[in-house]
Structure formats: C-alpha cells, structure tokens
Design a protein around this motif. Structure first.
Motif, PDB file in Angstrom:
ATOM      1  N   SER A 480      19.680  78.038  52.709  1.00  0.00           N
ATOM      2  CA  SER A 480      19.941  78.234  50.930  1.00  0.00           C
ATOM      3  C   SER A 480      19.391  77.350  50.477  1.00  0.00           C
ATOM      4  CB  SER A 480      21.258  78.621  50.614  1.00  0.00           C
ATOM      5  OG  SER A 480      21.898  79.827  51.330  1.00  0.00           O
ATOM      6  N   PRO A 481      18.740  77.501  49.343  1.00  0.00           N
ATOM      7  CA  PRO A 481      17.905  76.540  48.445  1.00  0.00           C
ATOM      8  C   PRO A 481      19.182  75.641  47.999  1.00  0.00           C
ATOM      9  CG  PRO A 481      17.038  78.699  47.854  1.00  0.00           C
ATOM     10  CD  PRO A 481      18.185  78.913  48.921  1.00  0.00           C
ATOM     11  N   ALA A 482      18.685  74.353  47.511  1.00  0.00           N
ATOM     12  CA  ALA A 482      19.835  73.415  46.772  1.00  0.00           C
ATOM     13  C   ALA A 482      20.396  74.151  45.816  1.00  0.00           C
ATOM     14  CB  ALA A 482      19.012  72.188  46.613  1.00  0.00           C
ATOM     15  N   TYR A 483      20.021  74.792  44.933  1.00  0.00           N
ATOM     16  CA  TYR A 483      20.431  75.497  43.704  1.00  0.00           C
ATOM     17  C   TYR A 483      19.705  76.710  43.348  1.00  0.00           C
ATOM     18  CZ  TYR A 483      17.138  73.658  40.348  1.00  0.00           C
ATOM     19  OH  TYR A 483      16.074  72.982  39.441  1.00  0.00           O
ATOM     20  N   SER A 484      20.122  77.501  43.176  1.00  0.00           N
ATOM     21  CA  SER A 484      19.460  79.052  42.195  1.00  0.00           C
ATOM     22  C   SER A 484      20.272  79.365  41.133  1.00  0.00           C
ATOM     23  CB  SER A 484      19.366  80.180  43.403  1.00  0.00           C
ATOM     24  OG  SER A 484      18.810  79.979  44.489  1.00  0.00           O
ATOM     25  N   VAL A 515      28.828  78.981  39.239  1.00  0.00           N
ATOM     26  CA  VAL A 515      29.219  78.368  37.867  1.00  0.00           C
ATOM     27  C   VAL A 515      28.307  78.926  36.665  1.00  0.00           C
ATOM     28  CG1 VAL A 515      29.725  76.064  36.808  1.00  0.00           C
ATOM     29  CG2 VAL A 515      30.063  76.225  39.220  1.00  0.00           C
ATOM     30  N   PRO A 516      29.265  79.259  35.722  1.00  0.00           N
ATOM     31  CA  PRO A 516      28.370  79.610  34.429  1.00  0.00           C
ATOM     32  C   PRO A 516      27.481  78.609  33.701  1.00  0.00           C
ATOM     33  CG  PRO A 516      30.775  80.240  34.161  1.00  0.00           C
ATOM     34  CD  PRO A 516      30.534  79.301  35.445  1.00  0.00           C
ATOM     35  N   ILE A 517      26.297  78.954  33.696  1.00  0.00           N
ATOM     36  CA  ILE A 517      25.058  78.084  32.936  1.00  0.00           C
ATOM     37  C   ILE A 517      24.633  78.607  31.707  1.00  0.00           C
ATOM     38  CG2 ILE A 517      23.351  78.904  34.339  1.00  0.00           C
ATOM     39  CD1 ILE A 517      22.508  76.004  34.575  1.00  0.00           C
ATOM     40  N   PHE A 526      23.788  70.298  34.051  1.00  0.00           N
ATOM     41  CA  PHE A 526      23.107  70.516  35.305  1.00  0.00           C
ATOM     42  C   PHE A 526      21.631  70.180  35.376  1.00  0.00           C
ATOM     43  CE2 PHE A 526      26.830  73.617  35.620  1.00  0.00           C
ATOM     44  CZ  PHE A 526      27.169  72.991  36.988  1.00  0.00           C
ATOM     45  N   ALA A 527      21.103  69.985  34.411  1.00  0.00           N
ATOM     46  CA  ALA A 527      19.779  69.590  34.210  1.00  0.00           C
ATOM     47  C   ALA A 527      19.972  68.093  34.559  1.00  0.00           C
ATOM     48  CB  ALA A 527      19.097  69.775  32.676  1.00  0.00           C
ATOM     49  N   THR A 528      20.871  67.333  34.052  1.00  0.00           N
ATOM     50  CA  THR A 528      21.028  65.940  34.483  1.00  0.00           C
ATOM     51  C   THR A 528      21.137  65.726  36.047  1.00  0.00           C
ATOM     52  OG1 THR A 528      21.930  65.508  32.148  1.00  0.00           O
ATOM     53  CG2 THR A 528      22.447  63.860  34.048  1.00  0.00           C
ATOM     54  N   ARG A 529      22.272  66.714  36.557  1.00  0.00           N
ATOM     55  CA  ARG A 529      22.514  66.544  37.925  1.00  0.00           C
ATOM     56  C   ARG A 529      21.422  66.881  38.924  1.00  0.00           C
ATOM     57  NH1 ARG A 529      27.467  67.924  41.143  1.00  0.00           N
ATOM     58  NH2 ARG A 529      26.723  68.365  43.136  1.00  0.00           N
ATOM     59  N   LEU A 537      15.616  73.981  29.216  1.00  0.00           N
ATOM     60  CA  LEU A 537      14.580  74.524  28.287  1.00  0.00           C
ATOM     61  C   LEU A 537      14.321  76.038  28.634  1.00  0.00           C
ATOM     62  CD1 LEU A 537      12.096  71.492  28.198  1.00  0.00           C
ATOM     63  CD2 LEU A 537      13.965  71.938  26.661  1.00  0.00           C
ATOM     64  N   SER A 538      14.579  76.412  29.874  1.00  0.00           N
ATOM     65  CA  SER A 538      14.069  77.643  30.033  1.00  0.00           C
ATOM     66  C   SER A 538      14.721  78.900  29.377  1.00  0.00           C
ATOM     67  CB  SER A 538      14.357  77.918  31.560  1.00  0.00           C
ATOM     68  OG  SER A 538      14.017  79.249  31.923  1.00  0.00           O
TER      69      SER A 538
END
Length: 986
Positions: A480-484, A515-517, A526-529, A537-538
C-alpha cells in the motif's frame, strides 16, 4: 549635530540586530514544538482510528515518567554535589603557580557559573532521560510481572525473577552507578578549580571538607559495587563459561563464593571510606580500595581460572554433567520443544510394490505448486493491468472446496502505483488508492500446459470461483502507498478496469478505518507530517474525506502491540467473505535461566529470506525464550486490527495483557472460520528446528560428545543457503489421515546424508504444535536433499526427460523438494518447472514441466505425480523378482522403449502416430516460444491424440523388421514456462 543622526541610527541598528537572535531562537523553538506536537497528535489520531489509543498513551506516559524521573535524578544529584563542592571551597587559597593558572579559569567561569551549571545539568538530564526512556518495556514488565511457576535449580527463584525483576534492578543500578560516577567527576572538577584539591605544593593535597565529600561519594560507589557483586551471583544462570549456557561447575564452586566474598569485602571497604568523616587521613580508604582490587583479581579471576584448568578440564564430563542436564531441560522448555517426539524410523523400507502401490494411492493432495516459484506465473496470468503486482513469494493456506480441504496457494493483487507516464499527486493519492482481488490456486492440480488451476481469479472475481469474496478491495496491504486520501474527495477511486465505455469501475471508500482530514487543522498537521503542501491546498478534499497511513499489516500490528516480535510472513485469508491478513506474534526473552541463546535473525534465515522481498528478515536479537502467544488479524478493506490470545499459558503474554488491558481478546472469541486458517508460524518453527539440531539429544553424556548433532541442510536449488521449511498435507506413520503440517529435514553435522525428518501439526486442534521427528538409522543412511538433487540430474532416464524439456531455449527451475514419509522410508517429490525463452514483449514465467520422484535408490519422472509414481513402482517391480509386477508391466516397459511387446518392429500405423507426435511436439514448442496459448492448447490435444494412436498401434502385431527410430522417452511435450523467482535455475 551632523554626527548625532548617524550615531542614533547605529544605536537603532544595533538594537534591532540584538533582537534578531532572540526572535530566531524563539521561532526555532516554536517550530520544534509544533513538529513534535504534529508527530504526537497524528500518531494519537491513528491509534484512535484503530481503537488502540490506550497503547499509545500508556507507552507515551511511561516514557515521559522515565525520561523526567531519570533525567531529574541525574541532574539533581549531580547538581547537588556541584553545589556542595562549591560551598566547601576553602576561603583561602595559598599562592602557587598552580593556583595562579587556575585563577584565569575562575575569573571566566565565576560570573557565569550558574548558567554553565544549568546548561551542563540540563544536557546531562536530557541524555540520561533519553537513554532510560527507551527501557520502558523493562519498567512496565517489572511492574506487572507474572510468575512462571518454574524455579531455577540453583537459587530456587521463580523464572519471572530473571525475566522481569533482574533486568529492572540492573537498569536501576546502572542509572545510580552513572549518577555517582558523574557526581564524583563533577565534585573533583569543582574542588580542584576552587582549591579544595591541589596537585602541587607541600602539605595536604585535599582540604578536610573536600576529603570528606569525596570519601562519601567513593564510599557510595564501593557500596554500589557490593550490591553489583551480590546481583552478579544471580547472573551466573546466564554464564557462557562452561560447556553449555548456565552456571557451570566453575561458576558454582568458584565464582559464586567469590562473588559473595567480594560483596562482603566491598561493604567493609565502603565503611572504611565513610570512616574518613570521623578521622583524618586516607590510609584506611587506601587499604580498603587496594584490598578490593586485589580480591577482585584473585578471587574473581585467578581462582576460577585455576579451578577450570586443574579440576574441570581433566574430568570435564563428570564435573559438568549435572549442569549440562540443566541446560538441556531448561532450553527445551524455553523454546517449547520439550514435548517433541523422536521416533526411530526407516530401519526396513518396504519393498513389496503391491503394498507401496496401495500406499501411493493414499498420497492425496501432495502440494506440487511451489509458492516460492510461481509468483511470476500469477503475475503474468492474473495481473490484468501493469499497475497491479503480486508478491514474489506467495502463501500456502487451506480451504474447503466441496467436501474436502485442499492446500491452496494464495496471493493478493496489490497496487504498484499509477501507470508510468500518467503519475500526478491526485492520481497517486486519490485515484490509485487500493489493490483488488484475492487470487488462489490448487496446490496439487494443474491446468493444461502446466499452469496453475485457479480457485479464484480475474477482475472482478470470476462467478465460478470456489472461494466467495465480498470485499475484494485491498486498502491495507504489504504494498500500500505511504498514504492515500479516500472517501469524500472530488475524485473517483479506481476499483478495477472493465469493458465499459469508461474503461474502469470506480468506487468510494466506505470503511471505518482512516483519520478525518476534512478540517483545516488536520490538513495542516498532515501536510506537515508528509511534507506535502497539496494536502493543505487541494480543493479535491471534501467533507468526510479520510487519510489512510501506517497501512502495512506488520506495521499496524507492531504499533498496536509493541511488545510482540512479528513473524516475517503475513498471509491473506478469506474469512466470511472478507480478506484478512493473519500475522503471528511472538513473545521473546533473552533472560530465561540455563537456556541456550540464539540469534533470531540467523536462526530464521534461509533461501526465502535471503532472496525474496515479500518475507521480512528478523533482527539479530539474542533470545533464549520464544512463544507464539498472539494471533493478529488486519482487515484488508477497513484496517480493523484484532489481537487474539493464542498461548494461554505464556507468562510473558499475561504480563503485557496486564500492561495494555483490553487490547488482546481471549482465545474463546476466535471464530471457527478464522481459526481454520491459522497455521503454525514459520519463524518459530525455524528457531525450534535450529535448537533441535542439538537438543534432540537429551542425555548429558551424548550431548557432551556431540556425535549425534544435526544441521539444517543446504537448499539444493540455492547453494550456500538453508533449505526453508515447507507447508504440506501429509499422513505421518501411524496416522489416520493427512494433516496440514510444516516440515523440514536434518542432515548429520557436516554430512550430506539424511538424518531425520521433522513435522509439526499446523491445523488448530489436537495435533497443533506437536513436533514429531522421524530419526533414520545411522548405519544405513538415506541420501539427503543435495544428493537427491544431484541424482535427478544424473539419472539417465530423468536426464533424458529434462534434456527434452530444455529444448528450444527453455530452461528449468526446480521447485520445492518435498520429503514425505512413505513405505517406512522417504519419498522425495520435486516439481520441475520450465521457463520459455523471454521476448521483448513478454516475460517468461514458470509452468510445471515434470514431476521427479525418488524412493530408496529408484528414480522416476512423469508429467504428474501419479505418472511418476507409476513409473517408479514399475521399475521397482521389474528389479525385484520376489514382487509380482502388474500384468501389463512388461508391455509398458516395451512401450517406454518405443517397441512392440516382444521387441518386434513398429507397424506402419505406429510410425504414422510417431510422426504426428513429432509434428505436434514441434508445433507445441513453436507456440510455446511465441507464448501463443491458444495454439499451445491445440497442439497439446494433438499430442494426446497421437500418443493414444501410438498406444493403440502398439497393441496390434507388427511384422518383424529393423527397429525404427523412436522419439525420446518423454513422448509428450512438457508445458511451457516462464520466469521464476526461484533460486538458482538450472
């Protein structure tokens, strides 16, 4: 006036410059705090999402407690001694060259001494706290320790003392030792700097207050040394001095009394140092310290050496027998091999072919599909699209198909990323978010051409699949990717490609994991992490969007159960329609008394861990106790993690279940559907087989001689690496039915022959975990795996078949060499895979070519196991006049040699059949090179028809004539082939 303005500007500029550094320091501090907060908070959010927040908070608070406690203790005690030393400085310092030199340093340090001391103590506390905080498992295990109910034979203490209490006491003693030593060094520096100590000049070299202060600190150090000597006595149960691990004859009869005497001497010496508070002079402390050093050298070093050299070595077995026996008993208990059953086997292998044929008919379900070879076959036949990927090593499981359980080779079709040339942040993180599909194949069946016969396949899963999968999406997997970002996004997640106008089926994640984002604050965190501004920005991240991270099964279970050591090979299973990852968790220790230590990394290494990426290597931790105490599952769709207690007697697991209450569910909550997919774990089995290479010997004298020791054989297909264990269903001698087992073999040490066969029940139930060892006779050794592999390559008949298989650029890859107890002997079965020459458009992959078998000195091959065994038994019957051969055996042997029965010339009909067979074989090989499966199938049908025509023609009488040339013994072509991750292809 003209000069005042520049002066004012300079003052203003200097004021601003003086503010820049503090502002930068504050900003840097705030940034560090924010980064630390981000790490802690996002970790906590993840733990909450999987329902294990108590694990994180318990671990975090214990680290904070140890960090603050040990750091504060170190800083306060060292700081107190600095203050005491400063206040005890002499009011008058005699003039001397030495003091004049020190005055320059005092002048610099004095105005800043508080700042310097605070900085040094802060750094010291930080380093101490960081070091001790990492020992939080020792601290928590001590507080929640559980008795083992087993006492060591020397000190009669429960094993829990050595596993839980002794390491914690040593930790505390180490921190206190370091504190006293650093206090002594700090006090020495201050006393010297301010004149309490001096190296030059007449008279006393130390002032009375300095002498008293340092005497107390030295006395404390020696007193701690007395405590250390006393504790060292218990550490003898881990001694490596003798023949085996544990207290030896020299340890008990020399070191044990020496440690006791040294502890008493150290207490006396400490009293001599403390006496310096009441009297002046260093004579008594000096005498005491000298006595302690001499005693340590003579009693702790020379005396044990003399005992070992002049009492033990001349009669070592007699002296060490009792301690060797202790080591054998405790090692077997510690590794869970004390119930292993060793049975003599193979003294008189069966030679009656009728009885062997009856036993061969019971060989049902022999697993010929090698999960370590056919990964690329799955890849080529079931990948469907290039952005999916199967692991290079597949897994073995069991499923009920119809009315019987079958061994199955299983794998998940995981995502490898967006297609090349189409990658972007949105596609990588919001579109290509998950894999799709559970793929499985029979372990003992093959389709036409030697390809696996699939139980489940295709995208979407084929309607006729034997295993029902309700949720085929793989959001949590090994690749699995690092995050999705999933759920509430402006993008549709690709589910699988189809034949619709859009070309794909889309989906939206609906699982509870993640986790809710959808808030600005979480986006910022999460942008920082992940150091990714698009998360902030998306505009595609909408309400109800979730972020999935920390997604690999091993990582998830390791985080939720940090006290476990995990098996290197998680495997997927379909349970009630959902795909679950199943992982085995071990509790380990390196402090079990009298038990042999082994390196976990070295013991679990074999061909698979050295050559495959799908199976993780274990760390080189030194352990001497191991239990499979927990079975864990991770839902591949929503990431739900569950821990189940498996070994209900393990005190280590009970201890950690007290620490992390409610995180491990009791064993009775495991459903029968889930339990049916549990298997005995490989890494524990590898450690146990490594231990049993020596500890199958239970007599101390035989163990001392070491003549009967074994070793794990080298993998015949990968020189220099150990042969891995194999899962297979087999019926052990005396057993009623075949049982799913994990098996291995042993060679005598430094000998290629076969010494023993080891099997352990892997189906939960009565035989689960029961180790059975069949020990072969030493006076008539059977050949080991390496010798058998060599015999396959040199046997004329098999060599001819392999030569035919390797025509046209095809190469062969040996599969797993299975060892099966058979006919009171050993049957070797090895599938030989074939791989066609590769092309620029298509990668080759392995398909079954031949099955090779050996029993005793007889070797045969066939297109499948039944054919190979029939050929083997015909050979045995022909060679053994005492056994009645089957009625048609003579005729079959003539067929194998391309003649009519009786040796007459082939008929015209037979010649035509042979020509058609040759043409069909040629067409098959041509289609094989082109990877044209349709033409291969047609050619294969022609091959079978020509073979049948030839058989019919050989039944009719033919005119005598000069024998005609015939095709090779392998009249039927072998299936195509392709790449294999298998070791060392031939």
């Amino acid at each position: 006036m003209t000069f005042r303005t520049p002066a004012f500007g300079r003052r203003l500029g200097n004021g601003r410059s003086r503010l820049v550094l503090p502002v930068l320091v504050v900003l840097a501090g705030l940034l560090v705090v924010f980064m630390l907060f981000t790490s802690v908070w996002t970790n906590l959010l993840w733990y909450r999402s999987v329902g294990f927040s108590s694990v994180y908070t318990t671990e975090l608070w214990s680290k904070i407690l140890l960090f603050v406690g040990s750091g504060a203790l170190m800083a306060l005690l060292v700081g107190a001694n600095l203050v005491i030393a400063y206040r005890l400085r002499p009011p008058y310092r005699p003039l001397s060259v030495e003091q004049q030199g020190l005055e320059r340093y005092r002048t610099v340090i004095d105005p800043r001494r508080k700042l310097i001391a605070a900085g040094a103590l802060g750094l010291l506390g930080l380093l101490t706290g960081s070091s001790v905080a990492g020992q939080w498992p020792v601290f928590l295990a001590f507080l929640n320790r559980t008795p083992f109910g087993i006492k060591d034979p020397q000190f009669h203490k429960d094993v829990s003392f050595y596993v839980f209490t002794y390491p914690f006491v040593r930790l505390v003693l180490g921190v206190v030792f370091a504190t006293v030593i650093l206090s002594i060094l700090a006090a020495l520096m201050v006393h010297y700097l301010y004149g309490g100590l001096r190296l030059q000049g007449p008279g006393d070299k130390a002032s009375p207050p300095a002498r008293a202060h340092l005497s107390v600190l030295a006395g404390l150090f020696v007193l701690l040394k007395a405590v250390a000597y006393w504790l060292d006595r218990y550490g003898l149960v881990q001694s490596e001095r003798g023949v085996t691990t544990g207290a030896s004859y020299t340890d008990i009869n020399a070191l044990l009394p020496a440690k006791t005497i040294l502890a008493v001497i150290a207490v006396i010496c400490a009293g001599m140092f403390f006496s310096n508070l009441l009297r002046r002079g260093m004579m008594l402390p000096g005498v005491g310290f000298t006595l302690l050093v001499l005693s340590a050298v003579l009693l702790g070093g020379v005396y044990p050496l003399l005992i070992q050299q002049f009492q033990v070595k001349p009669d070592e077995l007699a002296k060490e027998r009792q301690f060797i026996q202790r080591n054998i008993e405790f090692t077997r208990k510690a590794y869970g091999v004390d119930t292993a059953k060793v049975t003599a086997y193979g003294a008189q292998p069966e030679s009656n072919t009728d009885k062997l044929r009856a036993e061969a008919d019971k060989l049902d379900g022999v697993r010929l599909l090698d999960p370590n070879v056919v990964g690329e076959t799955f890849q080529q036949l079931q990948r469907i699209r290039p952005f999916y990927r199967f692991p290079d090593t597949l897994d073995v499981d069991r499923y009920k198909v119809g009315d019987r359980n079958v061994d199955a080779i299983v794998a998940l079709r995981e995502l490898s990323g967006a297609p090349a040339g189409q990658r972007s942040w949105v596609k990588d993180r919001m579109v290509y978010t998950h894999g799709y599909g559970f793929v499985s194949a029979y372990g003992d069946r093959f389709a036409n051409g030697g390809a696996p016969e699939f139980l489940t396949k295709d995208m979407p899963t084929a309607a006729d699949s034997k295993i029902k999968v309700d949720r085929p999406q793989i959001y949590f997997g090994e690749r699995s990717p690092a995050y999705s970002v999933v759920g509430g996004t402006g993008q549709q997640e690709l589910d699988y490609p189809d034949n619709s106008p859009a070309g794909q089926k889309n989906t939206t994640y609906e699982g509870r994991g993640g986790v809710p984002i959808d808030s600005f604050f979480n986006k910022l965190l999460f942008a920082t992490r992940f150091q990714e501004k698009n998360l902030l920005l998306s505009g595609a991240i909408k309400d109800n969007a979730k972020i999935l991270y920390n997604r690999t099964p091993r990582e998830m279970v390791q985080r939720t159960a940090p006290w476990l050591t995990l098996d290197g090979d998680p495997y997927p299973a379909v349970v009630n329609g959902r795909i679950l990852w199943i992982l085995d968790g071990y509790t380990t220790s390196g402090a079990y008394p009298y038990s042999e230590q082994t390196s976990l990394g070295d013991a679990t290494r074999d061909t698979i861990t050295d050559t495959r990426s799908a199976v993780a290597r274990q760390a080189n931790d030194r352990i001497n106790y191991m239990r499979n105490s927990v079975k864990a599952t991770v839902d591949a769709y929503d990431g739900t993690v569950r821990l189940y207690q498996w070994d209900e007697k393990d005190p280590v697991a009970k201890t950690w279940m007290k620490v992390f209450k409610g995180t491990v569910q009791p064993r009775n909550t495991i459903t029968p559907e889930l339990e049916s997919h549990f298997r005995y774990p490989q890494d524990l089995f590898k450690v146990q087989r490594q231990i049993l290479t020596k500890y199958h010997v239970t007599d101390a004298a035989a163990f001392y001689n070491g003549e009967g020791f074994w070793e794990v054989p080298e993998d015949p297909g990968a020189k220099g690496r150990r042969q891995p264990p194999y899962y297979q269903s087999l019926r052990m001698p005396g057993g009623d039915a075949a049982d799913f087992s994990l098996t291995t073999v042993f060679n005598p040490r430094e000998n290629p022959n076969l010494a023993a066969f080891m099997s352990i029940g892997s189906t939960p139930g009565r035989n689960y975990g029961q180790i059975q060892i069949l020990q072969l006779p030493r006076n008539s050794p059977a050949q080991g795996p390496g010798q058998v592999q060599n015999s396959f390559e040199t046997d004329p008949k098999v060599k001819g078949d392999l030569f035919t298989l390797r025509q046209g650029g095809t190469r062969t890859v040996p599969g797993n060499m299975l060892t099966i107890p058979f006919g009171n002997g050993v049957l070797y079965v090895e599938p030989m895979y074939a791989m066609a020459a590769g092309t620029t458009e298509q990668q080759p992959y392995p398909l079954l070519g031949k099955v090779l078998v050996r029993f005793g000195n007889d070797i045969a091959s066939g297109d499948d196991l039944k054919q190979a065994l029939d050929q083997l038994l015909r050979q045995m019957a022909a060679r053994s006049p005492g056994d009645q051969a089957p009625p048609d055996q003579g005729r079959d042997q003539d067929k194998d040699q391309g003649r009519q029965p009786g040796g007459t010339e082939l008929s015209e009909q037979a010649r035509q059949a042979i020509e058609e067979l040759k043409a069909a074989v040629a067409d098959f090989e041509k289609a094989q090179k082109e990877l044209n499966y349709e033409e291969m199938g047609k050619a294969w049908e022609r091959v079978k028809k020509a073979r049948d025509d030839l058989a019919a023609a050989q039944q009719a009488p033919a005119p005598a004539a000069t024998p005609s040339p015939t095709p090779s013994a392998s009249g039927s072509p072998s299936p195509p082939a392709s790449p294999s991750p298998s070791p060392s292809p031939n």
